[in-house]
Design an enzyme around this catalytic site. Structure first.
Site, PDB file in Angstrom:
ATOM      1  N   SER A  79      -5.478 -37.371  17.055  1.00  0.00           N
ATOM      2  CA  SER A  79      -4.182 -37.303  16.389  1.00  0.00           C
ATOM      3  C   SER A  79      -3.894 -35.861  15.965  1.00  0.00           C
ATOM      4  CB  SER A  79      -4.203 -38.216  15.161  1.00  0.00           C
ATOM      5  OG  SER A  79      -2.951 -38.194  14.524  1.00  0.00           O
ATOM      6  N   CYS A  90      -2.762 -45.013   3.493  1.00  0.00           N
ATOM      7  CA  CYS A  90      -2.201 -46.301   3.896  1.00  0.00           C
ATOM      8  C   CYS A  90      -2.523 -47.354   2.839  1.00  0.00           C
ATOM      9  CB  CYS A  90      -2.789 -46.751   5.230  1.00  0.00           C
ATOM     10  SG  CYS A  90      -3.591 -45.464   6.166  1.00  0.00           S
TER      11      CYS A  90
HETATM   12  N1  7TS Z   1      -8.000 -43.156  12.690  1.00  0.00           N
HETATM   13  C1  7TS Z   1      -8.509 -42.503  11.619  1.00  0.00           C
HETATM   14  C2  7TS Z   1      -9.988 -42.331  11.489  1.00  0.00           C
HETATM   15  C3  7TS Z   1      -7.640 -41.982  10.646  1.00  0.00           C
HETATM   16  O1  7TS Z   1      -8.160 -41.320   9.612  1.00  0.00           O
HETATM   17  C4  7TS Z   1      -6.254 -42.166  10.802  1.00  0.00           C
HETATM   18  C5  7TS Z   1      -5.295 -41.721   9.736  1.00  0.00           C
HETATM   19  C6  7TS Z   1      -5.774 -42.827  11.951  1.00  0.00           C
HETATM   20  C7  7TS Z   1      -6.686 -43.322  12.859  1.00  0.00           C
HETATM   21  C8  7TS Z   1      -4.317 -43.010  12.226  1.00  0.00           C
HETATM   22  O2  7TS Z   1      -3.774 -41.862  12.813  1.00  0.00           O
HETATM   23  P1  7TS Z   1      -2.232 -41.754  13.156  1.00  0.00           P
HETATM   24  O3  7TS Z   1      -2.126 -40.682  14.194  1.00  0.00           O
HETATM   25  O4  7TS Z   1      -1.808 -43.068  13.699  1.00  0.00           O
HETATM   26  O5  7TS Z   1      -1.523 -41.402  11.912  1.00  0.00           O
HETATM   27  N2  7TS Z   1      -5.900 -41.730   8.436  1.00  0.00           N
HETATM   28  C9  7TS Z   1      -5.303 -41.612   7.242  1.00  0.00           C
HETATM   29  C10 7TS Z   1      -6.035 -41.403   6.050  1.00  0.00           C
HETATM   30  O6  7TS Z   1      -7.244 -41.319   5.953  1.00  0.00           O
HETATM   31  N3  7TS Z   1      -5.162 -41.331   5.043  1.00  0.00           N
HETATM   32  O7  7TS Z   1      -3.932 -41.473   5.553  1.00  0.00           O
HETATM   33  C11 7TS Z   1      -4.009 -41.641   6.907  1.00  0.00           C
END
Ligand code: 7TS
Length: 404
Positions: A201, A327
């Site tokens: 990401s 989240c």
């Molecule tokens: N996987 C992990 C390990 C993450 O930390 C997050 C976002 C995602 C997937 C999702 O990524 P996105 O590109 O779909 O946004 N984590 C967090 C967090 O730790 N606090 O807010 C979002």
């Protein structure tokens, strides 16, 4: 002064990344699939971004890297498509994951369970990681996929991805890792590990939000999640988001060049903050050995101080932190990762995650050290629960007990 210490939730877009993206909004805006010059004008920039991605994770030219809208999409894609390919249209029925994956993996697994898929959620040890050998006995001849994150978003703890990949290879099972918190923070080299799929990401490494990617080893077959106009070789349809693709390429390049130096610099600041908090405060505990943690992360629990109260005080001091993943930050639930590592319920309500970035300064760390300690004193003074647990004679900083 205001200090942003929530870089595991998202990061500031590096101004150099913004600069790289700008021409692709109103200047070079054609659809890259168009045959005219307005479309083809973006091709060199897309090629460059793809090359930056390959180089950053040392992928081979046999592998695919496909841009998606976010890591949530990448995670959904792998899990749902393996379900279609190997379970609905194959003879498998089982997926192995862990108790502390990001909700984009866990909720998808829950959905798949409702569809009849068997899912094993591996427990973690008191360091918050899965020990590779525990995986072995859970893989059966019905297992279609193992999905285990590279680094945890709340603790920063790094999983033994090399060993896990070797077990999956030996057992002939596909291995997906959610690399979101590892890529750009620690070295990630796809030639060193046996990983079939890895989610990434951009907004976790100073790129824009709303763009992610999926690494696919050896261009392994995987039914598309999004069918449509056959973009990216039919693997993921939807008009290419050129500015964001360019931004992700630039961001991963900047995050991974001289990564050892960047890690050392962030770690020095992180360790200074951590040492100061552990020495100034009683009855606090940091989760996980710092040598096996992403260099920017601290998950600290403060006996007698509700995480949300602490966030409020920090916010009033213009410091942005988190009680876990953003989240889940709006409800007053215990930190699930802390519960999974064996913390008692009270302690699991007191976790505060501080996550630095390469833009965090020493002055900011000084400021946080000062304001953090005064917030803890204030909140403990008004906390009825701390008054009860406080008489722990000789209880030293960093020694809060975790039950197993
Ligand atoms: N996987 C992990 C390990 C993450 O930390 C997050 C976002 C995602 C997937 C999702 O990524 P996105 O590109 O779909 O946004 N984590 C967090 C967090 O730790 N606090 O807010 C979002």
């Amino acid at each position: 002064m205001q200090v942003y210490l929530d870089n595991n939730a998202t990061t500031m877009v590096d101004p150099a990344v913004v600069d790289a993206m700008m021409p692709f909004f109103s200047d070079i805006y054609g659809n890259p699939n168009s045959l005219h010059r307005f479309g083809t004008a973006s091709h060199p920039a897309i090629t460059q971004a793809i090359n930056q991605m390959y180089k950053a994770i040392n992928a081979s030219d046999k592998d695919d890297i496909i841009f998606t809208s976010c890591a949530t999409e990448s995670n959904n894609w792998v899990l749902k498509s393996v379900w279609v390919d190997k379970i609905l249209n194959g003879d498998k029925n089982h997926i192995v994951t862990t108790e502390i994956e990001h909700p984009s993996v866990l909720s998808t697994c829950k959905f798949l369970e409702e569809q009849g898929v068997k899912v094993t959620y591996l427990p973690v040890n008191d360091q918050g990681i899965v020990e590779a050998h525990t995986l072995r006995s859970f893989i059966t001849d019905k297992t279609a996929l193992v999905s285990i994150m590279w680094a945890n978003n709340e603790t920063g703890m790094i999983f033994p991805i090399k060993e896990i990949g070797e077990i999956c290879k030996e057992k002939g099972v596909l291995f997906h890792t959610d690399g979101v918190q590892a890529v750009g923070k620690i070295p990630v080299d796809m030639q060193e590990v046996h990983v079939d799929f890895m989610s990434m990401s951009a907004h976790k490494f100073h790129g824009p939000k709303g763009i992610g990617a999926l690494y696919i080893r050896n261009s392994e077959e995987l039914t598309p999640l999004l069918h449509g106009g056959e973009h990216m070789g039919g693997r993921r349809s939807g008009t290419l988001n050129v500015p964001y693709i360019v931004g992700m390429g630039k961001a991963i390049e900047l995050a991974t060049e001289n990564i050892a130096e960047k890690m050392a610099s962030i770690r020095t600041k992180r360790d200074r903050l951590e040492d100061a908090l552990l020495s100034q405060l009683e009855d606090v505990m940091v989760v996980g050995n710092r040598d096996n943690r992403t260099p920017n992360t601290i998950l600290i629990s403060i006996r007698g101080v509700e995480g949300e109260g602490m966030l409020w005080d920090l916010n009033n001091a213009l410091i942005g932190a988190s009680t876990g993943s953003a989240c889940a930050s709006e409800d007053l639930e215990a930190n699930t990762v802390m519960l999974a590592i064996g913390a008692d319920n009270e302690l699991a309500h007191t976790g505060i995650r501080l996550s630095l970035s390469r833009f965090t300064t020493d002055e900011e760390i000084d400021y946080v050290i000062e304001r953090f300690s005064s917030a803890v004193s204030r909140l403990r003074a008004i906390s009825s629960s701390y008054a009860i647990v406080q008489p722990t004679p000789g209880g030293e900083a960093g020694e809060c007990h975790i039950h197993h």
